[in-house]
Design a protein around this motif. Structure first.
Motif, PDB file in Angstrom:
ATOM      1  N   LEU A  48       0.528  -1.277  -0.044  1.00 31.16           N
ATOM      2  CA  LEU A  48      -0.033  -0.051  -0.587  1.00 31.16           C
ATOM      3  C   LEU A  48       0.745   1.127   0.275  1.00 31.16           C
ATOM      4  CD1 LEU A  48      -2.240  -1.042   2.458  1.00 31.16           C
ATOM      5  CD2 LEU A  48      -2.304  -1.517  -0.098  1.00 31.16           C
ATOM      6  N   ASP A  50       3.253   4.110  -2.258  1.00 26.08           N
ATOM      7  CA  ASP A  50       3.058   4.443  -3.597  1.00 26.08           C
ATOM      8  C   ASP A  50       3.506   3.062  -4.781  1.00 26.08           C
ATOM      9  OD1 ASP A  50       1.899   6.614  -2.815  1.00 26.08           O
ATOM     10  OD2 ASP A  50       3.752   8.102  -3.545  1.00 26.08           O
ATOM     11  N   GLY A  53       1.359   0.770  -5.367  1.00 25.53           N
ATOM     12  CA  GLY A  53      -0.034   1.125  -6.128  1.00 25.53           C
ATOM     13  C   GLY A  53       0.669   1.203  -8.090  1.00 25.53           C
ATOM     14  N   GLN A  54       1.825   1.657  -7.909  1.00 26.56           N
ATOM     15  CA  GLN A  54       2.097   1.630  -9.397  1.00 26.56           C
ATOM     16  C   GLN A  54       2.915   0.009  -9.961  1.00 26.56           C
ATOM     17  OE1 GLN A  54       6.388   3.509  -9.387  1.00 26.56           O
ATOM     18  NE2 GLN A  54       5.526   5.410  -8.038  1.00 26.56           N
ATOM     19  N   ARG A  56       0.699  -2.836  -8.732  1.00 21.72           N
ATOM     20  CA  ARG A  56      -0.377  -2.499  -9.188  1.00 21.72           C
ATOM     21  C   ARG A  56      -0.967  -2.316 -10.474  1.00 21.72           C
ATOM     22  NH1 ARG A  56      -4.540  -3.441  -4.089  1.00 21.72           N
ATOM     23  NH2 ARG A  56      -3.430  -4.720  -2.855  1.00 21.72           N
ATOM     24  N   ASP A  57      -0.855  -1.221 -10.804  1.00 23.91           N
ATOM     25  CA  ASP A  57      -1.331  -0.593 -11.968  1.00 23.91           C
ATOM     26  C   ASP A  57      -0.972  -0.765 -13.258  1.00 23.91           C
ATOM     27  OD1 ASP A  57      -3.055   1.290 -10.708  1.00 23.91           O
ATOM     28  OD2 ASP A  57      -0.959   3.397 -11.135  1.00 23.91           O
ATOM     29  N   THR A 140      -3.648  -8.313  -1.320  1.00 25.73           N
ATOM     30  CA  THR A 140      -3.258  -7.246  -0.180  1.00 25.73           C
ATOM     31  C   THR A 140      -2.628  -7.896   0.521  1.00 25.73           C
ATOM     32  OG1 THR A 140      -5.211  -6.311  -1.632  1.00 25.73           O
ATOM     33  CG2 THR A 140      -3.632  -4.492   0.652  1.00 25.73           C
ATOM     34  N   ILE A 184      -3.922   4.822  -2.618  1.00 26.75           N
ATOM     35  CA  ILE A 184      -3.332   4.582  -3.694  1.00 26.75           C
ATOM     36  C   ILE A 184      -4.366   4.008  -4.810  1.00 26.75           C
ATOM     37  CG2 ILE A 184      -1.147   3.583  -2.625  1.00 26.75           C
ATOM     38  CD1 ILE A 184      -2.252   0.686  -3.070  1.00 26.75           C
ATOM     39  N   TYR A 186      -6.825   1.973  -4.882  1.00 28.23           N
ATOM     40  CA  TYR A 186      -7.519   0.683  -4.503  1.00 28.23           C
ATOM     41  C   TYR A 186      -8.001   0.127  -3.638  1.00 28.23           C
ATOM     42  CZ  TYR A 186      -4.418  -0.553  -8.502  1.00 28.23           C
ATOM     43  OH  TYR A 186      -3.840  -0.680  -9.467  1.00 28.23           O
TER      44      TYR A 186
END
Ligand SMILES: [Zn+2]
Length: 437
Positions: A48, A50, A53-54, A56-57, A140, A184, A186
């Motif tokens: 969780l 940044d 997040g990247q 995951r993207d 997660t 982030i 999600y």
């Protein structure tokens, strides 16, 4: 290669020669490993953040490109589902996690997710229509290094934790799980759990040395070690290191030291499957010229058989009591966590074993010594795992490494285990006929 005319063959004949693209799998692993890459060749992508997040993207983008339907639940678990002919049938799911330890590697977790992605890509390339939907999950916070509990996303999915419990957890800076998840992007709307799974398969690096040592390529994982965690507090009396005669001392650190040896001896009595570790110790007052009056320590014990683990528990309590008597100390031993040994579903283990044999890969059966998302998912769906070797058995370390051909082989086992379940019941019941390796 599958030719268009193969489409008119029975599903099992059309897919028996199907293979993943190992080069493409490796490229995806290396692309993902660039996000949070460390100078020593590892990855630092805590749950969780940044960077998570990247990551995951990037992976969600790849999954979306396969045409899979993307859903995100309230715990941030991501599900990519490829349509089946019977699209309301229970899903054959695979997956793992993409969060890492603070000084983690490129393969732990990431391999299981990207092997799943590679399965979807392979099915698309060959134009295979499965009877059941095939899905890839990204769970997660598996590592539990930024937030407890460990395996939080899959635990919530399996009903071990409530979503509220998960969202309230805080990292050491006081940031709440729920806030970090929203930040982030999600925090999904799909309810946690409540998803009909036909089966769950997870591919993972072994994180131990056995496959490499025995020159095997695939571990057919039949279950996981039972685990008991203890906190132990030794209480004696602080005293001056000079004036206090030896026979008058109540030295808590002597109790703890004897216990370290007792714990080791205990595991050796239950060899080769028993494991026991003291990994944490806090000495008080921790001063050069004071006899320590207080020691806090941990014990971690594991065994694949619950009966044996219960015996180890009794031996631990007996040993502790004897040491305490001997040294005139008080000892408070508390069990703080316990996972029973898990045995994976025999039909899922059979599917992995049959795929391994069909592919002609050297393999052995084994139990997992580490925690994995699969261990929670096994509580709600038929589950098994596929292990591949990692260099020197090292994981949770920046030098974690694995060979491209082993990762490719494991992904092929995953592909065929999934097909056993996803093509339909007729094929599943015929699968012994293709077991020619
Ligand atoms: Zn992992």
């Amino acid at each position: 290669m599958t030719t268009p005319s193969d489409m008119f063959l029975s599903p099992e004949r059309a897919t028996v020669s199907l293979r993943v693209d190992g080069v493409r799998l490796w490229r995806s692993l290396m692309d993902l490993a660039r996000i949070g890459a460390t100078p020593k060749g590892g990855v630092r992508r805590l749950a969780l953040t940044d960077l998570d997040g990247q990551g995951r993207d990037l992976v969600v983008g790849w999954l979306r490109e396969t045409g899979a339907r993307i859903e995100i639940d309230g715990a941030g678990n991501i599900f990519a589902t490829r349509r089946g002919r019977d699209d309301v049938a229970a899903v054959v799911l695979t997956g793992s996690h993409i969060d890492t330890q603070p000084s983690g590697g490129k393969f732990d977790g990431n391999y299981g997710v990207l092997a799943g992605l590679e399965v979807l890509r392979t099915l698309n390339d060959a134009g295979i229509v499965t009877e059941r939907p095939v899905g890839v999950a990204i769970w997660t916070n598996e590592e539990g290094s930024r937030f407890v509990p460990v395996m939080g996303g899959s635990g919530a999915f399996a009903g071990v934790y409530t979503l509220e419990h998960l969202l309230q957890q805080r990292d050491i800076d006081g940031v709440a799980f729920g806030d970090a998840l929203r930040r982030i992007g999600y925090a999904g709307r799909t309810p946690v759990g409540k998803r009909a799974l036909d089966a769950y398969f997870e591919a993972h690096i072994e994180q131990g040395p056995i496959l490499e040592r025995e020159d095997k390529i695939v571990g057919v994982v039949t279950g996981a070690l039972g685990l008991s965690w203890y906190d132990c507090i030794w209480t004696g009396q602080d005293a001056h290191a000079g004036p206090t005669p030896m026979e008058a001392r109540r030295d808590a650190l002597r109790g703890a030291s004897q216990m370290v040896e007792a714990v080791h001896a205990l595991a050796m009595r239950h060899a080769p499957d028993g494991r026991a570790t003291v990994g944490f110790m806090q000495v008080s007052p921790n001063s050069r010229n004071v006899v320590p009056g207080l020691v806090k320590m941990s014990v971690d014990m594991r065994h694949p058989d619950d009966g044996h683990l219960a015996k180890m528990d009794r031996e631990l309590r007996d040993a502790t009591a004897a040491i305490a008597r001997d040294l005139r100390l008080e000892c408070d031993l508390q069990q703080v966590d316990h996972f029973p040994a898990s045995r994976f579903d025999s039909s899922c283990v059979d599917a992995v074993r049959a795929a391994t044999r069909t592919l002609g890969l050297p393999h052995r059966e084994m139990v997992s010594g580490a925690g994995h998302d699969a261990i929670y998912i096994a509580r709600v769906a038929p589950t098994s795992m596929i292990f591949v070797p990692c260099k020197d058995g090292i994981s949770h370390n920046e030098i974690e490494d694995a060979r491209p051909e082993h990762l490719e082989a494991g992904a092929n086992v995953l592909l065929h285990a999934i097909l056993t379940r996803a093509l339909g019941s007729r094929v599943a019941s015929d699968s012994s006929g293709t077991d020619g390796g």
